[in-house]
Design an enzyme around this catalytic site. Sequence first.
Site, short mmCIF file in Angstrom:
data_model
loop_
_atom_site.label_atom_id
_atom_site.label_comp_id
_atom_site.label_asym_id
_atom_site.label_seq_id
_atom_site.Cartn_x
_atom_site.Cartn_y
_atom_site.Cartn_z
N LYS A 267 0.86 -1.19 0.00
CA LYS A 267 0.00 0.00 0.00
C LYS A 267 0.89 1.24 0.00
O LYS A 267 1.71 1.43 0.90
CB LYS A 267 -0.91 0.01 1.24
CG LYS A 267 -1.62 1.36 1.47
CD LYS A 267 -2.52 1.36 2.71
CE LYS A 267 -3.06 2.76 3.02
NZ LYS A 267 -3.91 2.80 4.23
N ASP A 272 -2.53 10.41 3.45
CA ASP A 272 -3.91 10.00 3.69
C ASP A 272 -4.61 11.03 4.57
O ASP A 272 -4.51 10.98 5.80
CB ASP A 272 -3.93 8.61 4.34
CG ASP A 272 -5.35 8.11 4.59
OD1 ASP A 272 -6.30 8.72 4.06
OD2 ASP A 272 -5.51 7.10 5.32
N LYS A 279 -9.90 13.14 8.21
CA LYS A 279 -9.37 12.79 9.52
C LYS A 279 -9.30 14.04 10.40
O LYS A 279 -9.20 15.15 9.88
CB LYS A 279 -7.95 12.23 9.36
CG LYS A 279 -7.87 10.83 8.76
CD LYS A 279 -6.41 10.37 8.68
CE LYS A 279 -6.30 8.99 8.04
NZ LYS A 279 -6.91 7.92 8.85
N ASP A 290 1.88 6.68 5.31
CA ASP A 290 0.87 5.69 4.91
C ASP A 290 1.28 4.90 3.66
O ASP A 290 0.49 4.17 3.09
CB ASP A 290 -0.49 6.39 4.71
CG ASP A 290 -1.67 5.47 4.94
OD1 ASP A 290 -1.49 4.43 5.60
OD2 ASP A 290 -2.77 5.78 4.43
N ASP A 349 -12.04 7.20 3.92
CA ASP A 349 -10.81 6.98 4.69
C ASP A 349 -10.42 5.49 4.71
O ASP A 349 -9.32 5.15 5.13
CB ASP A 349 -10.99 7.52 6.11
CG ASP A 349 -9.67 7.73 6.83
OD1 ASP A 349 -8.62 7.66 6.16
OD2 ASP A 349 -9.70 7.98 8.05
N ARG A 353 -7.55 -0.39 1.30
CA ARG A 353 -8.10 -1.65 0.78
C ARG A 353 -8.54 -1.50 -0.67
O ARG A 353 -8.51 -2.47 -1.43
CB ARG A 353 -9.25 -2.11 1.69
CG ARG A 353 -10.39 -1.12 1.81
CD ARG A 353 -11.28 -1.40 3.03
NE ARG A 353 -10.60 -1.06 4.29
CZ ARG A 353 -11.12 -1.25 5.50
NH1 ARG A 353 -12.33 -1.78 5.64
NH2 ARG A 353 -10.45 -0.92 6.58
#
Length: 503
Positions: A267, A272, A279, A290, A349, A353
């Site tokens: 990833k 992010d 966030k 991230d 967020d 995935r």
Amino acid sequence: MTLKIGFQKTLPSGIDTLIAAVYAGNRLTPSAEKLDLSWGGIIRHQLKSQKKFTGKAGQMMTVTAPKNSKIARLVLIGLDAPAALDAQACEMAGGRVYAAISASGFSRAALFADDEKARGKLSTPEMAAHLAMGALLRSYRFEKYKSRRKEGAAGPESLTVITGPLARARAVFDPLEKAARGVFLARDLANEPPNILYPESFARIIRRELAPLGVSVQVIDHRQMEKMGFGAHLAVGQGSARPPRVVVMHWRGGKKSKKAPLAFVGKGVTFDTGGISIKPSAGMDDMKHDMGGAAAVVGLMKTLALRKAKTDVIGIVGLAENMPSDRAYRPGDIIRSLSGKTIEVLNTDAEGRLVLADSLTHVQRAFKPRIVVNLATLTGAIVVALGHEYAGAFANDETLWKNLEQADRASGERLWRMPLGKSFMKDVESHVADLKNIAGADRGAGSCVGAGFLQHFINEGQPWAHLDIAGMAWTKADKPTCPRTGTGFGVRLLDRLIADHYE
Ligand code: BES
Ligand code: MN
Ligand code: ZN
């Protein structure tokens, strides 16, 4: 610049700092005994005049050299009983002593690891090599954005390890040093700020670092991604002015072997923000890390190429920046992944995935790999569950898990197995699309749900492991073998996995 390491039989000239091991009960090594004799017994005397230092692992004590000596100081490091000493304990001791002498401003140090009688689990050359590895790992610095060196900071530093047999010590150290080079690249990448490291520049650095080592590097840009159908990954990146990339790295070390390659997927969210599901601002800067999973995959490829690993390995990283904007993807959007499965976005967020889903699909279709291992800073929930000592490991295959567990013990990069299962896969089934990217409210087990989502993109019968490294990719406090921030976690683990089980 990191520490320069060499192995010698005898003490070279120009040394300012000596380091000697002390075993449980303050047993000195023969070389330290000899030094004590030539220093008129001050080492023994200082050891006797205090009670705290007993030779336990982790302890350290500095003895100031006599006035007429060219050497400034001797640092004693506790190493427990030799029988109990393992590679990790040596590396931690090597790292700790490096930090201590570095704080006092050394330039040339020598470490005695020449005690033939010390042999326990480790041979003398193994002990020497792992002590050196610990010091090397700790000597990493990320200073490229400091316009002035710290006041009094030492120039080039070197550590000479006095040991024997020399050829053996060098042979043990060689692959360790190559692993450290991969770890350093992973740390550098993780530490780069997000205005400098974004998908396009990340891809450029990968090519610059790996192509000269014989790794083939294919960069799939956002236009090609569109043509190919990387719809989930593209959705994550669409709010950013910096378009996404996928980078496929291929190390062909297997020569004539007809075996399918191994695949490692990372990833690489270069920042992010959370996107529209933004966030909180406190600590958001941490999210520059991230991309720790992608950094580990790139570092691993470097190590494999440096040590000319005898197997075929694919590394693939999904790179994107998750930003809120007028073009950003929204909660409620339904997107089509590369696999063809549609996904209802309920939280922008939960982007990692989505990025991984497409890379996992691509790597299985294009390469039919023997195993797939992905690394990702996927969930805050894994930090709640396991903290900063273990990465969460989800595996659908017992052999792969057993091999990972052994690699954990061999490398000291620790894993804790977490559950996979149909119920977590069910949690992400949507009413309006095939899948949704988060479970309903109050489902709990956020890390397992994340893994369950990824499992929808793993082919039947494909051995696969997902490592959630959210608690491991960076550290807020110095650790014995890693100064603060980017850790490079995963490089050594996977290097050992490959070396011990797939070459
Ligand atoms: N990158 C984060 C996970 C993360 C959080 C890593 C803290 C390291 C430290 C990930 O993209 C994320 O935001 N996950 C969400 C998932 C949730 C929306 C289901 C999380 O953990 O809150
Ligand atoms: Mn996120
Ligand atoms: Zn993320």
